[in-house]
Design a protein around this motif. Structure first.
Motif: not given
Length: 360
Positions: A94, A131-132
């Motif tokens: 992330y 993921l971010a």
């Protein structure tokens, strides 16, 4: 003497080889023809220099110094957005994805506002970026959502003097045939011709890869080559574009490497990527074209398997910067954002986690 340009560089995925490539290109004498404006966390660039065993001494400015005059030459804008202690080398994370998204947005906004001439990034990892930002698909969608251009862009791969264009790109293979339309093939040929002429080709010769084995083999193996691709080629020829095809995809790159074609237009992503990377994995460049400024990156990925070993090859990174410079000097044209916003405002927007995706 050639005009000195400013190249805005986003350091890519910190879990891979991007930090060391960034450090190596800063230390590389061949990059001294241009000024690099680097967007990254200072700690990440320093770690990359340690891995690459190079020494870099450049001015660093913090976010709160952006309203003052920018340094001359190459310098780093320290976004302070990724602590190396929070990232495990060789893995998507992330933290690495978020820094990539922020660095890239900062570069795009800065170049679009006229603070630099070329947008360049060391390799991203899409899994980390998702993921971010869950709805991140690819760079083109992100660029469109960030600078809101009149037209969307298209990816090209460039290896020495052979170019590869695509009709479709980041979609499932099962969806390719339904996305191949006569208009899409024709538009892709027009854009390829236009972009290559802007890059200095007087009359680029384009070979079009067939979709089906043996170009359909007289309709035995599919009808798309006869019913869709061939009519699009005839339209392009009528528009004075030098195009041949459809050519069986197992021979079209052989003919290109022998000098018959300057570009191969493929129907889907891996149809061209496999051939181009096989011919020169450490030299290829990805150009994202049809925007008001060149956007370039090495064609290879983040190479998690060799991250931290200091052995990443600089060839494709150097070629990407050189291609961006060449295209910027030729001036691709197009209008940029004329809002006149301060760089500090643009960087603050890039770092705003509540606006990770700016919907068009």
């Amino acid at each position: 003497m050639d005009k000195r340009l400013r190249v805005a560089m986003a350091v890519g995925d910190v879990g891979g080889i991007s930090p060391e490539l960034a450090a190596k290109i800063v230390a590389d004498p061949s990059a001294n023809a241009d000024d690099l404006m680097i967007f990254a966390d200072r700690r990440i660039l320093e770690e990359g220099a340690e891995i690459a065993d190079v020494e870099i001494t450049i001015p660093t400015i913090s976010i709160d110094q952006l309203d003052g005059p920018l340094p001359e030459g190459t310098f780093l804008i320290d976004l302070a957005n990724c602590d190396p202690a929070n990232v495990k080398r060789g893995e998507a994370s992330y933290e690495g994805g978020l820094a990539s998204v922020q660095n890239f947005r900062a570069v795009l906004l800065a170049v679009n506002a006229g603070y630099a001439d070329v947008a360049f990034f060391t390799p991203f990892n899409k899994s980390a970026m998702r993921l971010a930002q869950a709805d991140y698909v690819d760079e083109i969608g992100f660029i469109d959502a960030t600078i809101h251009p009149k037209e969307s862009g298209r990816e090209f791969n460039v290896l020495d003097e052979v170019w590869n264009a695509r009709v479709t790109s980041h979609i499932p293979l099962s969806a390719v045939a339904s996305r191949i339309t006569e208009d899409r093939v024709f538009d892709s040929l027009c854009l390829t011709d236009k972009t290559m002429k802007a890059a200095g080709f007087e009359a680029p010769r384009i070979g079009v890869a067939a979709l089906n084995p043996h170009a359909g083999d007289g309709r035995n193996f599919g009808t798309e080559d006869d019913d869709i691709i061939h009519p699009a080629i005839e339209r392009a020829q009528a528009a004075n574009i030098l195009v041949t095809g459809p050519v069986p995809s197992d021979t079209v790159f052989v003919r290109a490497t022998r000098g018959e074609f300057d570009a191969v237009m493929t129907m889907y992503h891996d149809q061209g990527q496999i051939a181009m990377k096989l011919m020169g994995f450490d030299r290829g460049v990805t150009l994202i074209a049809n925007y008001p400024f060149p956007i370039v990156t090495p064609a290879h990925g983040t190479a998690y398997d060799i991250a931290g070993k200091g052995i990443a090859d600089l060839g494709a990174t150097r070629n990407a910067v050189n291609l961006g410079r060449k295209l910027a000097l030729m001036d691709l044209g197009g209008s940029r954002d004329a809002c006149g916003e301060a760089l500090s405002v643009l960087v603050a927007r890039a770092l705003d986690r509540t606006r990770i995706w700016e919907a068009a």
